[in-house]
Structures are given as C-alpha cells and as structure tokens.
Design a protein around this motif. Structure first.
Motif: not given
Length: 450
Positions: A360-367
């Motif tokens: 998910h985009h939010a997961e990638v942005e957090k990483a």
C-alpha cells in the motif's frame, strides 16, 4: 553541484578546486586537489568549536590477494604505532590530551582514520596524520605485537562468535570470484603468514597522497587549513598505484545453503540476496524494501515472525553499501520450538506477496520516511558529515553522490518496490547460512521447568 575553476588561495602552493556541493542544510563541501594527488574536502560548520578530521585511503580488503588477506585491517592497527618522531603510544596520548578522540575502520572498499578534536587543535591533527602517512615505523617488534592483537580479535569476533561466523560464511559463499568473498579481518592462516617485506610494500604502495582524501568538517578557517595541509603533505611523493582489476561476479543461478552446528540454544540464519552496488539506481529502492521488511516493529517480516507467529526473537534487514555488488541481508534468530527452515518458508511467503502486489502507498511512504530520517540523522554532526563525505568520495568516486542517494530514496514508488522484489529477491539469487544448536542443546529438547 558544479565544477569550479582554479582556486588561488594566498599561499605558495596552488590547489585546484574541482567540485563543491551543499551537504545537508547550510554546509557547503569543497574538494581541492594538491599537485601530488592528495584530495582535501572541506566543509565549514560554525555551530560548535569542534572539528572532524578524517583520512580516507582507497584501499580495503578488496585490494588484497588470496593468501595475503587481512593486510588492510592489520594496518588499521599498525597506524597507531610509532613514527620517526613519535614513540609508541604517543599518537593517542597527544590526541587524548586535547580532549579529542581517535579511531579507525576498515571495510571492503576503504580504510579510514578519524580524529575528533577541539577546533583549536586542528593543526596538531594535520601534523599527526601527515606524519604517519610517511614515517610509520614498521619493525618486527611492533608488527608482531599488532599481529597478535588481530589474531586474538579474529578469535573473539569470528571463531568464538556465532554472528561473526555467519557473516564470514555468507560472504565466502555468496561471492565466488569477487574479492568480497574473503573477510576484511583476513583468514587466520593469512594473518599469521604476512611477511614484513610485504607489509612494508603495502604501506609504500597504498599509503600515499594520491591514494588518499582528507576530509575536514567543523569550525576552521579554510585558507589556513589549505596552507597547513600543503605545508604538511606537499613534499610527499605520490606512489605508483597498481591497476585494480574489475572482477565481475558471475550471475548466481541457484540457491546456496550452508549449515553447521554451533553452541547456541536456537537456530540462527543469515540470508543474503545479490543486489547492485550503491551507485545503482535500484539500490535506494532496495534500501526501502529492507525498511519495509524489518525497519520497525510494524514492518512486514518483523511483524509476521516476531509479533504474530512468535517464531523469531529478532529480525534485522540490512543493505550493504558496497561499490560493487551488494547484498540485502536478512538476519533472524529463531524462537524456542521453531526452526530456520520454517523461517525461510515465511520469508518466501512474504516476498512472494510483495512481488505479486505492490505494498500500500501509505506503507511505502512510512518506510521512506524512516529511511530518509535515518539518512539525514547521520549527517547531523560533524563526524557524521565527514564519514558520509569520505565514504561516497572513496567508494563511489564523488562525495556529491551523497545527495543523489537522498534524491533516489525520496523518489521510490510502490511499483518500484514490487519490481525490485521480483528482480532481486529471488530464491536462486540467495545464499543462506544457518547455525543450528549442537546435539542436546536445542531449547525445545529441554524441560519446560529449565
């Protein structure tokens, strides 16, 4: 970034200013070159009256040859010995008297020496570093003393340490042709067999101004430092540097697995997936993938193995910042009642899910936020800035690439993650080293009351 014209400071020796770039916010680094090939990178930072002075040599374990491994690391120890003008131990005593610190490190692509000093003592640091570049005493007594230190270090950190053994075996089996395959500390037989003539020849060859870059970060007057370095190093003759062959590691086409019994309670494994060098555009994406897997308690692999299944007590992911092919490494310690094979199967399931569908985009942005925060945090103090400048200049050929890494981390997309998992994190590109409990030592064989 931009190239600059000839720079003529008010002194008798001319320096060439050939590059400059902003490092972090408010600090500009400038690269100068002396006539004998010595590089000097300055970055003035007035926020505190301290200075980081580091000397980076373009020599690491990859520059050694089979049968003579460990030479670069041995010099990390020898360089704190006596010189023509300093008795044994005096180097450290002079640094400690200022309230400063000295240290050194060796890895596959470089060796560097670091001084952290009050700004008022920078001239002392320059004098000490130039002295050991040209006047190190390499006689049997000090050489044998440091050889003993290194062999003891190898016993403690590799032969008597399971994690050290895992690391050494991973490199030895993941690489079949590239010199990354032998350990930086060297093989024990090689360390013991290094001859004094070969040690002296190594020093004359690699510890030369045209194979070194000085990095100076902190509060100082740049013109004064240029004068000091020119007067301290300008008369040192350059060496004839040997051509370093570019060895291409063959494509790995099948999984490699190594197992051995060790005096431990539960299984430990270290898996390494072939990855590109740090200068490759995909390296930054793989750094984000490492963060997605184990960069925080909510990371995918950590959550699956440690929190949900309780199959592991620790999970770590690291992407090595090598010049040539790197490894994305996964280190896992199994929990009681679970095996390395079970953990490998869980890793495969998680990677298959990431390859089939982008996170998910939010997961990638957090990483990305975690990785970028770690990156910029490393540049906060003068020592961190100097280390980053020295690494990128020495390993990748240009200190300005530190900014390219930051830009690439910020540009990683969800689709990049899935693409790189499919391309690089494949079973046939993997080497796995497993340490298993010796017979009778496994936790699940013991009574619950123990």
């Amino acid at each position: 970034m931009r190239a600059a014209p000839w720079y003529q400071p008010p002194m008798t020796t001319s320096w060439r200013l050939d590059a400059e770039a902003q490092i972090g916010r408010g600090v500009t680094a400038r690269r100068f070159r002396l006539d004998n090939g010595l590089g000097l990178i300055t970055a003035v930072d007035h926020r505190a009256p301290i200075v980081a002075l580091q000397t980076w040599y373009r020599v690491g374990s990859r520059h050694e040859r089979p049968g003579a491994t460990g030479m670069a690391h041995l010099f990390e120890h020898l360089m704190f010995g006596s010189t023509d003008s300093l008795p044994p131990g005096e180097f450290d005593r002079l640094v400690e008297r200022t309230g400063g610190e000295s240290n050194a490190a060796t890895w596959v692509d470089w060796t560097y020496y670091r001084l952290s000093l009050p700004a008022r003592d920078l001239a002392l640091g320059i004098r000490l570093e130039s002295g050991r570049m040209q006047h190190l005493v390499l006689e049997p007594t000090p050489v044998e003393a440091e050889r003993d230190v290194v062999t003891n270090e190898r016993r403690e950190r590799v032969e008597d340490d399971v994690d050290g053994w895992l690391d050494e075996q991973l490199m030895a089996h993941a690489f079949t042709e590239h010199p990354y395959r032998w350990p930086t500390i060297g093989w024990m037989e090689d360390i013991r067999g290094l001859s004094l003539p070969d040690i002296r020849a190594f020093y004359r060859t690699w510890y030369a101004p045209n194979n070194a870059t000085l990095v100076c970060v902190g509060e100082f007057d740049e013109a004064a430092v240029l004068d000091l370095v020119a007067s301290s190093y300008g008369a040192i003759a350059p060496a004839v540097l040997p051509e370093v062959p570019r060895i291409r590691e063959p494509e790995q086409t099948r999984e490699r697995v190594v197992r051995a019994p060790k005096p431990i309670a539960t299984d430990r494994l270290l898996a390494g997936y072939k990855a590109p060098g740090q200068d490759d555009a995909d390296w930054a994406t793989l750094e984000i993938i490492a963060t997605l897997l184990a960069g925080c308690p909510s990371a995918r692999l950590y959550r699956r193995l440690v929190i949900e299944r309780e199959a592991a007590s620790s999970v770590d992911a690291q992407l090595t910042p090598f010049r040539d092919p790197s490894l994305l490494r996964l280190a896992v310690t199994a929990s009681r009642g679970h095996t390395a094979d079970e953990i490998v199967a869980e890793i495969d399931r998680e990677l298959a899910a990431m390859a089939a569908e982008p996170p998910h985009h939010a997961e990638v942005e957090k990483a990305k936020a975690i990785a970028e925060t770690d990156f910029w945090t490393s540049l906060v103090d003068v020592d961190g800035k100097a280390e980053a400048i020295g690494h990128y200049e020495t390993a990748l050929g240009d200190f300005r690439k530190v900014n390219a890494i930051a830009e690439r981390l910020a540009a990683v997309t969800d689709d990049d993650v899935a693409r790189c998992v499919r391309s690089y994190l494949r079973t046939e590109r993997r080497t796995v080293v497993i340490a298993e409990p010796e017979s009778g030592r496994r936790d699940d064989d013991q009574d619950d009351d123990d």
